[in-house]
Design a protein around this motif. Sequence first.
Motif, short mmCIF file in Angstrom:
data_model
loop_
_atom_site.label_atom_id
_atom_site.label_comp_id
_atom_site.label_asym_id
_atom_site.label_seq_id
_atom_site.Cartn_x
_atom_site.Cartn_y
_atom_site.Cartn_z
N GLU A 93 0.79 -1.23 0.00
CA GLU A 93 0.00 0.00 0.00
C GLU A 93 0.83 1.29 0.00
OE1 GLU A 93 -2.54 1.13 3.59
OE2 GLU A 93 -1.64 -0.75 4.28
N HIS A 94 1.98 1.29 0.69
CA HIS A 94 2.73 2.55 0.72
C HIS A 94 3.33 2.86 -0.65
CE1 HIS A 94 5.45 -0.68 1.85
NE2 HIS A 94 6.47 0.05 1.45
N THR A 97 0.01 3.81 -3.71
CA THR A 97 -0.57 5.15 -3.74
C THR A 97 0.34 6.13 -4.49
OG1 THR A 97 -1.63 4.71 -1.64
CG2 THR A 97 -1.52 7.01 -2.30
N SER A 98 1.62 6.11 -4.17
CA SER A 98 2.51 7.09 -4.81
C SER A 98 2.75 6.73 -6.28
CB SER A 98 3.82 7.22 -4.05
OG SER A 98 4.54 6.03 -4.11
N TRP A 101 -0.24 7.93 -8.32
CA TRP A 101 -0.16 9.39 -8.43
C TRP A 101 0.89 9.80 -9.45
CZ3 TRP A 101 3.64 13.00 -7.69
CH2 TRP A 101 3.21 14.33 -7.66
N TYR A 126 -8.37 1.86 -4.06
CA TYR A 126 -7.82 2.63 -5.18
C TYR A 126 -8.81 2.83 -6.34
CZ TYR A 126 -3.80 0.88 -2.61
OH TYR A 126 -2.93 0.54 -1.61
N GLN A 129 -9.24 6.00 -8.10
CA GLN A 129 -8.00 6.64 -8.58
C GLN A 129 -7.50 6.03 -9.88
OE1 GLN A 129 -5.20 6.41 -5.15
NE2 GLN A 129 -7.09 6.24 -3.95
#
Length: 240
Positions: A93-94, A97-98, A101, A126, A129
Amino acid sequence: MIIAPSLLAADFGHFARETVRVDKAGADWFHLDIMDGHFVPNISFGPQVVRAIRPLTKMFFDAHLMCSKPEILLEPFAQAGADQINIHVELGEHQVTSLLWKIRSLGKKVGLAINPPTAISMVQPYLDQIDSLLIMTVNPGFGGQSFIVETLPKIQQAHVWRRDLKLNYHIGVDGGINFATAAECARVGADAFISGTGLFGQRSLRVAINKMRKLVTENARDNGLDFDRHALPAGHAAKT
Ligand code: DX5
Ligand code: ZN
Protein backbone atom coordinates in the motif's frame (compact mmCIF):
# COMPACT_ATOMS: atom_id res chain seq x y z
CA MET A 1 -15.31 -3.52 -25.64
CA ILE A 2 -11.54 -3.43 -25.90
CA ILE A 3 -9.56 -6.14 -27.64
CA ALA A 4 -5.88 -5.95 -26.73
CA PRO A 5 -3.41 -8.37 -28.32
CA SER A 6 -0.24 -8.84 -26.29
CA LEU A 7 3.11 -8.24 -27.95
CA LEU A 8 4.50 -11.05 -25.79
CA ALA A 9 2.97 -13.59 -28.17
CA ALA A 10 4.30 -11.92 -31.32
CA ASP A 11 7.43 -12.84 -33.26
CA PHE A 12 10.25 -11.22 -31.25
CA GLY A 13 12.45 -11.22 -34.34
CA HIS A 14 10.10 -8.73 -35.99
CA PHE A 15 8.69 -6.24 -33.48
CA ALA A 16 8.04 -3.59 -36.12
CA ARG A 17 6.33 -5.89 -38.60
CA GLU A 18 4.20 -7.43 -35.84
CA THR A 19 3.14 -4.01 -34.56
CA VAL A 20 1.93 -2.99 -38.01
CA ARG A 21 0.13 -6.33 -38.36
CA VAL A 22 -1.70 -5.83 -35.05
CA ASP A 23 -2.63 -2.28 -36.04
CA LYS A 24 -3.97 -3.32 -39.43
CA ALA A 25 -5.91 -6.17 -37.81
CA GLY A 26 -8.01 -3.60 -35.96
CA ALA A 27 -6.87 -4.01 -32.34
CA ASP A 28 -8.07 -1.40 -29.83
CA TRP A 29 -5.12 -1.53 -27.44
CA PHE A 30 -1.65 -3.03 -27.79
CA HIS A 31 -0.72 -4.74 -24.51
CA LEU A 32 2.97 -4.51 -23.62
CA ASP A 33 4.14 -6.97 -20.97
CA ILE A 34 7.18 -5.71 -19.10
CA MET A 35 8.92 -8.36 -16.98
CA ASP A 36 12.00 -7.74 -14.86
CA GLY A 37 13.11 -11.27 -13.93
CA HIS A 38 12.39 -10.48 -10.27
CA PHE A 39 8.71 -9.70 -9.76
CA VAL A 40 8.10 -12.53 -12.22
CA PRO A 41 10.53 -15.28 -13.28
CA ASN A 42 10.94 -14.05 -16.85
CA ILE A 43 12.35 -11.07 -18.78
CA SER A 44 10.61 -9.51 -21.76
CA PHE A 45 11.61 -6.13 -23.21
CA GLY A 46 12.17 -2.57 -22.11
CA PRO A 47 11.33 1.01 -23.01
CA GLN A 48 13.61 1.04 -26.06
CA VAL A 49 11.38 -1.48 -27.79
CA VAL A 50 8.33 0.62 -26.98
CA ARG A 51 10.08 3.70 -28.30
CA ALA A 52 11.00 1.88 -31.50
CA ILE A 53 7.46 0.75 -32.31
CA ARG A 54 5.73 3.95 -31.17
CA PRO A 55 6.01 5.79 -34.52
CA LEU A 56 4.48 2.84 -36.38
CA THR A 57 0.96 3.10 -35.00
CA LYS A 58 -1.58 5.27 -33.23
CA MET A 59 -2.83 2.31 -31.18
CA PHE A 60 -3.29 2.84 -27.45
CA PHE A 61 -0.22 1.36 -25.73
CA ASP A 62 -1.15 -0.45 -22.52
CA ALA A 63 2.04 -1.14 -20.56
CA HIS A 64 1.81 -3.84 -17.89
CA LEU A 65 4.70 -3.53 -15.47
CA MET A 66 5.42 -6.85 -13.75
CA CYS A 67 8.37 -5.28 -12.01
CA SER A 68 9.59 -4.96 -8.44
CA LYS A 69 10.79 -1.38 -8.86
CA PRO A 70 8.32 0.32 -11.17
CA GLU A 71 9.30 3.70 -9.72
CA ILE A 72 12.45 3.66 -11.85
CA LEU A 73 10.52 2.70 -14.99
CA LEU A 74 7.50 4.99 -15.02
CA GLU A 75 9.26 7.91 -16.67
CA PRO A 76 11.12 5.83 -19.26
CA PHE A 77 7.91 4.10 -20.34
CA ALA A 78 5.94 7.34 -20.31
CA GLN A 79 8.56 8.98 -22.52
CA ALA A 80 8.76 5.95 -24.76
CA GLY A 81 5.07 6.36 -25.60
CA ALA A 82 2.96 4.27 -23.23
CA ASP A 83 -0.61 5.60 -23.00
CA GLN A 84 -1.53 3.64 -19.90
CA ILE A 85 0.73 2.15 -17.26
CA ASN A 86 -0.39 -0.69 -15.00
CA ILE A 87 1.39 -1.45 -11.75
CA HIS A 88 0.65 -4.33 -9.37
CA VAL A 89 -1.25 -3.99 -6.11
CA GLU A 90 1.04 -6.67 -4.63
CA LEU A 91 3.77 -4.01 -4.32
CA GLY A 92 2.09 -2.91 -1.09
CA GLU A 93 0.00 0.00 0.00
CA HIS A 94 2.73 2.55 0.72
CA GLN A 95 4.11 2.09 -2.80
CA VAL A 96 0.86 1.77 -4.73
CA THR A 97 -0.57 5.15 -3.74
CA SER A 98 2.51 7.09 -4.81
CA LEU A 99 2.95 5.06 -8.01
CA LEU A 100 -0.64 5.71 -9.11
CA TRP A 101 -0.16 9.39 -8.43
CA LYS A 102 3.12 9.42 -10.35
CA ILE A 103 1.54 7.76 -13.41
CA ARG A 104 -1.24 10.34 -13.36
CA SER A 105 1.24 13.18 -12.98
CA LEU A 106 3.07 11.93 -16.09
CA GLY A 107 -0.18 12.48 -17.99
CA LYS A 108 -0.85 8.78 -18.51
CA LYS A 109 -3.88 6.59 -17.86
CA VAL A 110 -3.59 4.75 -14.57
CA GLY A 111 -3.87 0.97 -14.36
CA LEU A 112 -3.78 -1.34 -11.35
CA ALA A 113 -3.16 -5.07 -11.77
CA ILE A 114 -3.95 -7.88 -9.35
CA ASN A 115 -2.63 -11.44 -9.31
CA PRO A 116 -4.86 -14.52 -8.99
CA PRO A 117 -3.99 -15.36 -5.34
CA THR A 118 -4.48 -11.78 -4.13
CA ALA A 119 -7.83 -10.90 -2.57
CA ILE A 120 -9.88 -8.48 -4.67
CA SER A 121 -10.47 -6.38 -1.53
CA MET A 122 -6.84 -5.23 -1.89
CA VAL A 123 -7.75 -2.99 -4.84
CA GLN A 124 -10.84 -1.48 -3.25
CA PRO A 125 -9.10 1.59 -1.74
CA TYR A 126 -7.82 2.63 -5.18
CA LEU A 127 -10.91 2.24 -7.35
CA ASP A 128 -11.61 5.97 -7.58
CA GLN A 129 -8.00 6.64 -8.58
CA ILE A 130 -7.69 4.33 -11.58
CA ASP A 131 -8.71 4.20 -15.21
CA SER A 132 -8.31 0.47 -15.52
CA LEU A 133 -8.29 -2.58 -13.26
CA LEU A 134 -6.30 -5.47 -14.71
CA ILE A 135 -7.42 -8.76 -13.24
CA MET A 136 -4.81 -11.42 -13.89
CA THR A 137 -6.45 -14.66 -14.92
CA VAL A 138 -3.14 -16.57 -14.84
CA ASN A 139 -0.10 -16.18 -12.59
CA PRO A 140 1.95 -13.64 -14.53
CA GLY A 141 5.29 -14.38 -16.15
CA PHE A 142 4.54 -16.41 -19.22
CA GLY A 143 2.14 -16.47 -22.13
CA GLY A 144 0.24 -19.57 -23.12
CA GLN A 145 -1.01 -20.63 -19.67
CA SER A 146 -4.52 -21.86 -18.91
CA PHE A 147 -7.19 -19.49 -17.62
CA ILE A 148 -7.81 -19.80 -13.86
CA VAL A 149 -11.57 -20.09 -13.48
CA GLU A 150 -11.49 -19.10 -9.79
CA THR A 151 -10.76 -15.51 -10.88
CA LEU A 152 -14.31 -15.07 -12.24
CA PRO A 153 -15.80 -13.97 -8.88
CA LYS A 154 -13.16 -11.21 -8.70
CA ILE A 155 -14.28 -9.86 -12.06
CA GLN A 156 -17.86 -9.94 -10.89
CA GLN A 157 -16.97 -8.10 -7.68
CA ALA A 158 -15.09 -5.45 -9.65
CA HIS A 159 -18.17 -5.02 -11.81
CA VAL A 160 -20.48 -4.68 -8.79
CA TRP A 161 -18.21 -2.04 -7.25
CA ARG A 162 -18.02 -0.14 -10.53
CA ARG A 163 -21.78 -0.11 -10.84
CA ASP A 164 -22.57 0.68 -7.19
CA LEU A 165 -19.91 3.35 -6.80
CA LYS A 166 -20.75 4.81 -10.22
CA LEU A 167 -17.16 4.60 -11.37
CA ASN A 168 -16.06 3.86 -14.90
CA TYR A 169 -12.72 2.10 -14.78
CA HIS A 170 -12.14 -0.59 -17.36
CA ILE A 171 -12.14 -4.16 -16.11
CA GLY A 172 -9.39 -5.95 -18.00
CA VAL A 173 -8.66 -9.65 -17.97
CA ASP A 174 -5.21 -10.98 -18.77
CA GLY A 175 -4.00 -14.53 -19.19
CA GLY A 176 -5.44 -17.54 -20.95
CA ILE A 177 -7.98 -15.41 -22.80
CA ASN A 178 -9.36 -17.19 -25.86
CA PHE A 179 -12.80 -17.03 -27.46
CA ALA A 180 -14.45 -19.16 -24.77
CA THR A 181 -12.82 -17.59 -21.71
CA ALA A 182 -13.31 -14.07 -23.11
CA ALA A 183 -17.03 -14.77 -23.35
CA GLU A 184 -17.09 -16.09 -19.77
CA CYS A 185 -15.34 -12.95 -18.53
CA ALA A 186 -17.68 -10.68 -20.49
CA ARG A 187 -20.66 -12.31 -18.81
CA VAL A 188 -19.41 -11.25 -15.38
CA GLY A 189 -18.41 -7.72 -16.34
CA ALA A 190 -15.03 -7.58 -18.06
CA ASP A 191 -14.73 -5.08 -20.90
CA ALA A 192 -11.02 -5.22 -21.88
CA PHE A 193 -9.64 -8.50 -23.14
CA ILE A 194 -5.89 -9.00 -23.23
CA SER A 195 -4.95 -11.97 -25.34
CA GLY A 196 -1.59 -13.28 -26.49
CA THR A 197 -1.52 -16.82 -27.78
CA GLY A 198 -5.32 -16.89 -28.05
CA LEU A 199 -5.18 -14.32 -30.87
CA PHE A 200 -1.72 -14.80 -32.35
CA GLY A 201 -2.37 -18.54 -32.62
CA GLN A 202 -5.15 -17.91 -35.12
CA ARG A 203 -4.54 -17.95 -38.86
CA SER A 204 -5.88 -14.44 -39.37
CA LEU A 205 -5.37 -11.91 -36.60
CA ARG A 206 -8.04 -9.66 -38.11
CA VAL A 207 -10.65 -12.40 -38.20
CA ALA A 208 -9.71 -13.46 -34.67
CA ILE A 209 -10.00 -9.93 -33.25
CA ASN A 210 -13.36 -9.39 -34.92
CA LYS A 211 -14.62 -12.75 -33.67
CA MET A 212 -13.53 -12.04 -30.11
CA ARG A 213 -15.08 -8.55 -30.18
CA LYS A 214 -18.37 -9.94 -31.46
CA LEU A 215 -18.41 -12.70 -28.83
CA VAL A 216 -17.72 -10.44 -25.88
CA THR A 217 -20.26 -7.91 -27.09
CA GLU A 218 -22.93 -10.61 -27.35
CA ASN A 219 -22.03 -11.97 -23.95
CA ALA A 220 -21.55 -8.60 -22.25
CA ARG A 221 -22.64 -8.30 -18.67
CA ASP A 222 -24.37 -5.04 -19.48
CA ASN A 223 -26.43 -6.54 -22.28
CA GLY A 224 -29.37 -6.91 -19.95
CA LEU A 225 -28.49 -10.49 -19.11
CA ASP A 226 -29.91 -11.71 -15.86
CA PHE A 227 -27.20 -11.04 -13.31
CA ASP A 228 -27.80 -13.89 -10.87
CA ARG A 229 -28.61 -16.51 -13.41
CA HIS A 230 -25.47 -15.82 -15.37
CA ALA A 231 -23.34 -15.17 -12.39
CA LEU A 232 -20.76 -17.76 -11.62
CA PRO A 233 -18.41 -19.60 -12.55
CA ALA A 234 -19.11 -22.56 -14.96
CA GLY A 235 -22.39 -24.37 -14.81
CA HIS A 236 -23.59 -22.40 -17.76
CA ALA A 237 -22.50 -22.21 -21.33
CA ALA A 238 -21.49 -18.89 -22.79
CA LYS A 239 -22.69 -18.07 -26.27
CA THR A 240 -19.72 -19.04 -28.40
C1 DX5 B 1 1.16 -12.85 -18.48
C2 DX5 B 1 1.04 -11.56 -19.24
C3 DX5 B 1 -0.02 -11.63 -20.26
C4 DX5 B 1 0.32 -12.58 -21.37
C5 DX5 B 1 -0.93 -13.26 -21.77
O1 DX5 B 1 2.24 -12.77 -17.63
O2 DX5 B 1 0.72 -10.50 -18.35
O3 DX5 B 1 -0.35 -10.37 -20.78
O4 DX5 B 1 0.87 -11.95 -22.49
O5 DX5 B 1 -0.62 -14.28 -22.65
P1 DX5 B 1 -1.69 -15.38 -23.01
O6 DX5 B 1 -2.86 -14.68 -23.62
O7 DX5 B 1 -0.96 -16.23 -23.99
O8 DX5 B 1 -2.06 -16.12 -21.74
ZN1 ZN C 1 -0.07 -8.59 -19.28
